[in-house]
Design a protein around this motif. Structure first.
Motif, PDB file in Angstrom:
ATOM      1  N   TYR A  34       1.149  -1.195  -0.216  1.00  0.00           N
ATOM      2  CA  TYR A  34       0.000   0.121   0.027  1.00  0.00           C
ATOM      3  C   TYR A  34       0.806   1.348   0.019  1.00  0.00           C
ATOM      4  N   LEU A  35       1.873   1.400   0.747  1.00  0.00           N
ATOM      5  CA  LEU A  35       2.816   2.367   0.860  1.00  0.00           C
ATOM      6  C   LEU A  35       3.689   2.450  -0.748  1.00  0.00           C
ATOM      7  N   MET A  36       3.824   1.546  -1.343  1.00  0.00           N
ATOM      8  CA  MET A  36       4.506   1.789  -2.561  1.00  0.00           C
ATOM      9  C   MET A  36       3.342   2.010  -3.642  1.00  0.00           C
ATOM     10  N   ALA A  37       2.361   1.753  -3.509  1.00  0.00           N
ATOM     11  CA  ALA A  37       1.478   2.445  -4.217  1.00  0.00           C
ATOM     12  C   ALA A  37       0.792   3.784  -4.276  1.00  0.00           C
ATOM     13  N   HIS A  38       1.080   4.240  -2.906  1.00  0.00           N
ATOM     14  CA  HIS A  38       0.934   5.714  -2.923  1.00  0.00           C
ATOM     15  C   HIS A  38       2.111   6.519  -2.330  1.00  0.00           C
ATOM     16  N   GLN A  39       3.025   6.345  -3.255  1.00  0.00           N
ATOM     17  CA  GLN A  39       4.323   6.912  -2.668  1.00  0.00           C
ATOM     18  C   GLN A  39       4.273   8.481  -2.753  1.00  0.00           C
ATOM     19  N   SER A  40       3.566   9.108  -3.490  1.00  0.00           N
ATOM     20  CA  SER A  40       3.675  10.454  -3.464  1.00  0.00           C
ATOM     21  C   SER A  40       3.034  10.994  -2.153  1.00  0.00           C
ATOM     22  N   GLN A  41       1.990  10.705  -1.844  1.00  0.00           N
ATOM     23  CA  GLN A  41       1.214  11.026  -0.637  1.00  0.00           C
ATOM     24  C   GLN A  41       2.032  10.466   0.611  1.00  0.00           C
ATOM     25  N   VAL A  90      12.647  11.092  -1.328  1.00  0.00           N
ATOM     26  CA  VAL A  90      11.798  10.127  -0.635  1.00  0.00           C
ATOM     27  C   VAL A  90      11.291   9.014  -1.224  1.00  0.00           C
ATOM     28  N   ILE A  91      10.625   9.567  -2.376  1.00  0.00           N
ATOM     29  CA  ILE A  91      10.077   8.367  -3.293  1.00  0.00           C
ATOM     30  C   ILE A  91      11.135   7.434  -3.896  1.00  0.00           C
ATOM     31  N   ALA A  92      12.410   8.125  -4.188  1.00  0.00           N
ATOM     32  CA  ALA A  92      13.695   7.030  -4.562  1.00  0.00           C
ATOM     33  C   ALA A  92      13.621   5.974  -3.463  1.00  0.00           C
ATOM     34  N   ALA A  93      13.615   6.522  -2.185  1.00  0.00           N
ATOM     35  CA  ALA A  93      14.075   5.538  -0.930  1.00  0.00           C
ATOM     36  C   ALA A  93      12.802   4.845  -0.330  1.00  0.00           C
ATOM     37  N   MET A  94      11.575   5.054  -1.190  1.00  0.00           N
ATOM     38  CA  MET A  94      10.413   4.303  -0.639  1.00  0.00           C
ATOM     39  C   MET A  94      10.477   2.861  -0.610  1.00  0.00           C
ATOM     40  N   PRO A  95      11.331   2.093  -1.290  1.00  0.00           N
ATOM     41  CA  PRO A  95      11.304   0.576  -1.024  1.00  0.00           C
ATOM     42  C   PRO A  95      11.831   0.525   0.200  1.00  0.00           C
ATOM     43  N   GLY A  96      12.847   1.174   0.575  1.00  0.00           N
ATOM     44  CA  GLY A  96      13.463   0.757   1.819  1.00  0.00           C
ATOM     45  C   GLY A  96      12.627   1.213   3.164  1.00  0.00           C
ATOM     46  N   ILE A  97      12.257   2.646   3.071  1.00  0.00           N
ATOM     47  CA  ILE A  97      11.194   3.039   3.778  1.00  0.00           C
ATOM     48  C   ILE A  97      10.039   2.079   4.164  1.00  0.00           C
ATOM     49  N   ALA A  98       9.282   1.621   3.141  1.00  0.00           N
ATOM     50  CA  ALA A  98       8.400   0.793   2.977  1.00  0.00           C
ATOM     51  C   ALA A  98       8.509  -0.613   3.834  1.00  0.00           C
ATOM     52  N   SER A  99       9.692  -1.100   3.401  1.00  0.00           N
ATOM     53  CA  SER A  99      10.348  -2.344   3.992  1.00  0.00           C
ATOM     54  C   SER A  99      10.340  -2.170   5.528  1.00  0.00           C
ATOM     55  N   VAL A 100      11.109  -1.178   5.969  1.00  0.00           N
ATOM     56  CA  VAL A 100      11.395  -0.994   7.294  1.00  0.00           C
ATOM     57  C   VAL A 100      10.154  -0.745   8.275  1.00  0.00           C
ATOM     58  N   MET A 101       9.276   0.153   7.758  1.00  0.00           N
ATOM     59  CA  MET A 101       7.881   0.536   8.397  1.00  0.00           C
ATOM     60  C   MET A 101       7.015  -0.615   8.429  1.00  0.00           C
TER      61      MET A 101
END
Length: 203
Positions: free
Chosen positions: A144-151, A187-198
């Motif tokens: 879900y985080l990956m699908a809404h990266q901008s938000q 932040v969007i570029a780092a989203m895979p890592g952010i989403a994984s950690v969170m």
């Protein structure tokens, strides 16, 4: 309508007037956070003190915070987040690394202290996304985080913006402003890592 105008209308003593925070609206006496296309998804009492708006973690801990901010989980989340920040900075160009290093020289313990202060607020900012992911049994929080990266990026950057606005150190503010113009893209570029950690410690 401001929050204090609402309080006066309800017969409560008005102490201080301040505007409804961006991204919120007053519905039935409560602040309601909105995400574009998703509708109202998180409610906050409109009468809470100004210093607590829009964060809710101090007064109403959401289901994501209950998991990630647990005493047994938070230290692991903190270490993962610090590792993620360090690895992401190393991927950036010279200008971004220079800006980050300028901030780090001003505050040598930057990553640890910043993550300790910001993580609870980041988790709070992600509560609405977690709620929507939980509403669909077939949707994983990370997906879900990956699908809404901008938000998601906007929600996390709003936390950082508020935090830096409270800092007195001019070097820190200057370094942050150098990075802010392209922060959403980073932040969007780092989203895979952010989403994984969170999502790592969230059911």
């Amino acid at each position: 309508m401001t929050i204090e105008a609402l309080k006066t209308e309800q017969g409560q003593p008005a102490r201080r007037a301040y505007p409804t925070p961006s991204g919120f609206e007053i519905r039935n006496g409560r602040l309601t956070r909105r995400i574009d296309g998703c509708g109202p998804i998180w409610n906050i009492p409109a009468t809470i003190p100004h210093r607590m708006v829009p964060a809710v973690s101090e007064t109403q801990q959401g289901p994501l915070a209950q998991q990630l901010l647990d005493d047994a989980v938070f230290p692991q989340l903190l270490e993962d987040s610090k590792t993620l920040v360090a690895s992401e900075v190393e991927k950036k160009n010279m200008a971004l690394r220079t800006g980050f290093n300028m901030i780090r020289k001003a505050k040598p313990n930057l990553i640890d202290s910043a993550m300790r202060a910001l993580l609870p607020q980041f988790v709070d900012a992600l509560e609405p996304f977690y709620a929507h992911a939980q509403a669909d049994p077939d949707t994983h929080f990370r997906d879900y985080l990956m699908a809404h990266q901008s938000q998601v990026a906007d929600a996390l950057l709003a936390v950082s913006d508020r935090r830096v606005a409270e800092v007195d150190n001019r070097v820190v503010k200057s370094g942050y402003q150098r990075l802010r113009g392209r922060a959403q893209r980073e932040v969007i570029a780092a989203m895979p890592g952010i989403a994984s950690v969170m999502s790592k410690y969230a059911d």
